[in-house]
Each structure stands twice: as structure tokens, then as C-alpha cells.
Design a protein around this motif. Structure first.
Motif, PDB file in Angstrom:
ATOM      1  N   UNK A  37      -7.614  32.593  14.505  1.00  0.00           N
ATOM      2  CA  UNK A  37      -7.211  33.608  15.365  1.00  0.00           C
ATOM      3  C   UNK A  37      -8.316  34.531  15.531  1.00  0.00           C
ATOM      4  N   UNK A  38      -9.191  35.057  14.641  1.00  0.00           N
ATOM      5  CA  UNK A  38      -9.920  35.923  14.947  1.00  0.00           C
ATOM      6  C   UNK A  38     -11.220  35.316  15.888  1.00  0.00           C
ATOM      7  N   UNK A  39     -11.386  34.107  15.796  1.00  0.00           N
ATOM      8  CA  UNK A  39     -12.418  33.643  16.750  1.00  0.00           C
ATOM      9  C   UNK A  39     -12.083  33.462  18.037  1.00  0.00           C
ATOM     10  N   UNK A  40     -10.491  33.270  18.290  1.00  0.00           N
ATOM     11  CA  UNK A  40     -10.029  32.940  19.719  1.00  0.00           C
ATOM     12  C   UNK A  40     -10.088  34.733  20.168  1.00  0.00           C
ATOM     13  N   UNK A  41      -9.677  35.663  19.324  1.00  0.00           N
ATOM     14  CA  UNK A  41      -9.657  36.996  19.937  1.00  0.00           C
ATOM     15  C   UNK A  41     -10.972  37.485  20.275  1.00  0.00           C
ATOM     16  N   UNK A  42     -12.086  37.079  19.607  1.00  0.00           N
ATOM     17  CA  UNK A  42     -13.430  37.362  19.826  1.00  0.00           C
ATOM     18  C   UNK A  42     -13.838  36.806  21.143  1.00  0.00           C
ATOM     19  N   UNK A  43     -13.383  35.599  21.355  1.00  0.00           N
ATOM     20  CA  UNK A  43     -13.940  35.199  22.563  1.00  0.00           C
ATOM     21  C   UNK A  43     -13.139  35.522  23.775  1.00  0.00           C
ATOM     22  N   UNK A  44     -11.825  36.037  23.535  1.00  0.00           N
ATOM     23  CA  UNK A  44     -11.104  36.306  24.630  1.00  0.00           C
ATOM     24  C   UNK A  44     -11.671  37.905  24.917  1.00  0.00           C
TER      25      UNK A  44
END
Length: 465
Positions: A37-44
Motif C-alpha cells: 500500500x505504501x509503495x502504491x501511495x508513493x507512486x500515486x
């Protein structure tokens, strides 16, 4: 015991593995999900930051388009929405967020803040673009959850493999530990059983197993050695005394017989009484020898046709019974077989029949019955004589224990020692209608462990009654 030790150690190791591996797996699963989730939020957020230059600063959309294209190459779905909720940049799968994508964008625009929505297949992250109080748009990134599921599955696979490997090691360790502890105890148990069966030279090894078991084996060997010395000394005294008495008794009987030939009147009566006492003393000596041999016997069980032996002994004692006008009969099931030392059953029956014939009066009866009862052969010698009091029955199996005995008082002692040496039991009880019943329980199958040693020779039948 070996099985209990192995199962106990195995259960303990299994509990430790479960308590260690399962929580560890759950923690690592949560960390993987949080990292995903953190990686997805960072890319977003990266896409939102690049899109801010395009929507708020009116710069070219090159940077934002590059990040959206990079997301497409990774298999992700990225979409940039303006303030009005219109998609200005998107990958080919911009509808992956579902029919509720418009609602998700509207929610972020109405109340700016990061929104995360996850199902079994996709993780969708929506981030406001620009000032959180007045967003210029929304960046939405959807990632497939398959890589996350694959990593979690691989992690659980490794943990399961570690658990199974640990369980296998626990099984091996528990079996080895159980054998290390249990084997010398089984050997000690076998030695104790042999000692109880009469093998006085039985000893247990003292070099195997834990220290406590080795000390126990050493203590057992000391006890067995002292018991052997005491028993052998006792047997030697009885046998030596009996043998030493036989010669002077024979000589005394011969002299009394010679004197009785020429005696008359009161002298002849006195000599006849003396001859009777000498005969009684001779029977007593023979009985003591028989007891000593019975105590020294360590039977080697062989199949014995109990019904045939009973029939043979009844036939052998029939003339004696007829002379005393006593009926003797047998009721044994055909094919009845027991496992006893060779010749032991004959000696037991001879003593019991002799006792019964001496006890019953003219017109009495003696009945021998035999049947199979579970793992034992049940023999009963039943007479309708005067019976035996409770105090006499309690002590009848001891040497000279029967105060009511008219003979030597050793016959039942011989029977008891032969029965117990063969792994059976003996009991006395009142016969229905009066009299005495002697019950013998004898093994009907081969013992689990073969007894060592040879059966002692049979003793002369003696009478208790």
C-alpha cells in the motif's frame, strides 16, 4: 513409555513451531500488505506531483505523461482527473477502478485527502493534486494484487517448509530421545520379570540410558545379587539338611524293621508306632526336597494338552480312589491346551488329588473340571470333604501353614510355587454344598517373553489334608 515420551516431545515441539511460525507469518503478511500500500501511495503521489505542474502551473504534461506511461509498462492503471472530474491523462485500463471511480474522485475533491480501496484483485489509491484545501485534480493509481498474493504465498510456503523441516527434526529427536530413555528401561523391566519368574542370575546393563536409569539398574543388580545369595543359601540349607537326613532315617527304619520281627506285645506296638513316625518323617523330608526343587525351577513353557493330562492323572489315581470308596471324575473340554513347564501340571494334579482323596470319606467324590477363560485355562479340583476354615485357607500355601493338615503340610506349598513359576495363580474356596475347591489359573498362550532356564525335576507327591 517410549511412545509417550516421543509423543510428548513431538507435541511440545509442534506447539512451539505453531506458536512461533503462525504469528511470524501473520506479522510478515501484514508488513507485506502495508509495504504494498505504501509503495502504491508513493507512486500515486509522484504522479500527482508531476500532474500539478500541468494542471496548476500550466506547464507541459510531459513529466506526468511519462509517469503514467511508466505505470502502464508496469501493468498498473493510472488516471489523472482535473478539477471537474474529467480524465486528462490515463492508461488503457482507466476503468479498472470500477463504476465507482467517479464517486472516489468526487470524494477526494470534496474532502481532499488520500483514499485507498482494496479488493481481492486490485488496490486503488486516490491522491489530491495540488493544495489539499483546494485540489486541482485527482491522481488515481490501481495496482494488481497478484504480486502481493504471490509474495505472501511464497512467504507462507517457506514458513511451512521450515515448520515441516522442524517437525521432522522434532520427530527424529523425540524418537531418539525416547529410545535412549526407554530401551534401558525395557531391558530393566525384562530383567525384573526374569528375576520374578525365578531366574535369579538376571541382571540389567548399567552402561546405557540416562544417569538416573543407570543408577536404577545398578541398584537393581545389587538387590538381585543379594536376593540370589539369600535364596541360594536358603535352598542349599533345605536341600542339604534333607539329603543328610535321608541316610540316617533309612538306617533307623531298617533297624526298627529288624527289631519289630522278633518283638511281641507292648514292645511290638511301640516299635510299630516308631515305624509310623519314621515313615512320617521320611515323607516330610521328601516334601522339603520337593519344595526346594519347585522353588529352584524356572519353567520353559511348552504346549500341554490339559485335558489329556487330567484324564491320565484321574486314571492313575482311580485304584486309590476305589480302595477308599471315593468317586473321582474329570470334566474337561476337549482340546484344552495350556503353556506350562514340562511335567509341572502332573505334579500339581498329583498333590491336589492326593489331598482330596485323603480329605473325603467313604462315598465322597472328587471332580476335576477344566475350561478356557480368556487368556487363561481354569482348572478346578472340587471335593465334598470337611473343607477348610478361613484361617487355614489364608495360610495353606505356605510351608507347614495349614494347621489342619494331616500329612506333611507341604503339598499346597508345592502347587503354589509351581503355579506362580508358570505365570498362573491359585486360590482356595468352599465347594458348593460343602468341601474344598482348589482353583488354578494357568496361561493358555505362550508368554510374550520366553522364560530362561530349565524346569526343575518334579518332587514326590505329598499330602496336605
Amino acid at each position: 513409555m517410549t511412545r509417550r515420551i516421543a509423543l510428548s516431545v513431538l507435541a511440545l515441539i509442534t506447539a512451539i513451531l505453531v506458536l512461533a511460525v503462525v504469528p511470524l507469518g501473520l506479522i510478515m503478511t501484514q508488513r507485506e500488505q502495508a509495504s504494498f500500500r505504501d509503495e502504491a501511495a508513493s507512486r500515486t503521489r509522484s504522479i500527482a506531483s508531476a500532474a500539478e505542474e500541468y494542471l496548476s502551473d500550466r506547464k507541459a504534461d510531459t513529466a506526468a505523461r511519462s509517469l503514467v506511461e511508466e505505470a502502464r509498462r508496469r501493468g498498473e492503471c493510472a488516471t489523472v482527473y482535473d478539477r471537474a472530474g474529467h480524465a486528462v491523462l490515463s492508461t488503457a485500463c482507466s476503468d479498472v477502478a470500477g463504476d465507482d471511480s467517479a464517486g472516489l474522485v468526487s470524494s477526494v475533491l470534496a474532502r481532499p485527502g488520500t483514499r485507498v480501496r482494496q479488493d481481492d484483485q486490485w488496490l486503488t489509491t486516490a491522491v489530491p493534486i495540488g493544495d489539499t484545501s483546494d485540489a486541482a485534480g485527482v491522481a488515481v493509481l490501481s495496482r494488481s494484487a497478484d504480486p502481493l498474493h504471490d509474495r505472501i504465498l511464497a512467504m507462507w510456503g517457506w514458513l511451512t517448509l521450515i515448520g515441516v523441516g522442524g517437525l521432522g527434526a522434532a520427530v527424529l529427536m523425540s524418537v531418539l530421545l525416547a529410545r535412549w530413555v526407554g530401551r534401558p528401561l525395557r531391558v530393566l523391566d525384562a530383567a525384573a520379570q526374569r528375576l520374578g519368574e525365578g531366574a535369579l542370575d538376571a541382571r540389567a546393563p548399567v552402561e546405557a540410558g540416562p544417569q538416573e536409569v543407570r543408577r536404577l539398574a545398578a541398584t537393581f543388580n545389587t538387590m538381585a545379587g543379594r536376593t540370589e545369595a539369600l535364596v541360594h543359601g536358603h535352598r542349599a540349607v533345605v536341600a542339604d539338611v534333607s539329603h543328610q537326613l535321608r541316610t540316617p532315617l533309612a538306617a533307623l527304619r531298617l533297624r526298627l524293621d529288624l527289631l519289630a520281627e522278633d518283638a511281641e506285645g507292648d514292645t511290638a506296638a511301640e516299635l510299630a508306632d516308631a515305624q509310623g513316625e519314621i515313615a512320617r518323617l521320611s515323607r516330610l523330608v521328601d516334601g522339603l526336597l520337593a519344595v526346594a526343587r519347585a522353588e529352584n525351577a524356572v519353567p520353559r513353557p511348552v504346549p500341554v494338552r490339559v485335558d489329556r493330562v487330567v484324564a491320565e492323572r484321574v486314571a492313575a489315581w482311580e485304584p486309590v480312589a476305589q480302595a477308599g470308596r471315593v468317586r473321582i471324575a474329570a470334566e474337561c473340554r476337549p482340546g484344552l491346551t495350556g503353556f506350562l513347564g514340562e511335567g509341572d501340571l502332573e505334579q500339581m494334579l498329583d498333590n491336589l488329588i492326593a489331598n482330596s482323596l485323603d480329605a473325603v470319606q467313604e462315598g465322597g467324590r472328587v471332580l476335576i473340571t477344566g475350561r478356557r477363560q480368556g487368556a487363561m485355562v481354569e482348572l478346578r479340583v472340587i471335593d465334598n470333604g470337611p473343607g477348610m476354615g478361613q484361617a487355614a485357607r489364608d495360610s495353606a500355601f505356605r510351608r507347614f501353614g495349614n494347621p489342619e493338615a494331616g500329612g506333611t503340610g507341604l503339598g499346597l506349598a508345592i502347587v503354589h510355587r509351581l503355579v506362580t513359576a508358570n505365570g498362573g495363580t491359585a486360590e482356595l474356596r468352599d465347594s458348593p454344598g460343602g468341601g474344598l475347591t482348589v482353583g488354578l489359573s494357568l496361561p493358555a498362550s505362550r508368554p510374550r517373553r520366553d522364560r530362561t532356564g530349565e524346569s526343575g525335576p518334579g518332587g514326590t507327591a505329598t499330602s496336605d489334608a
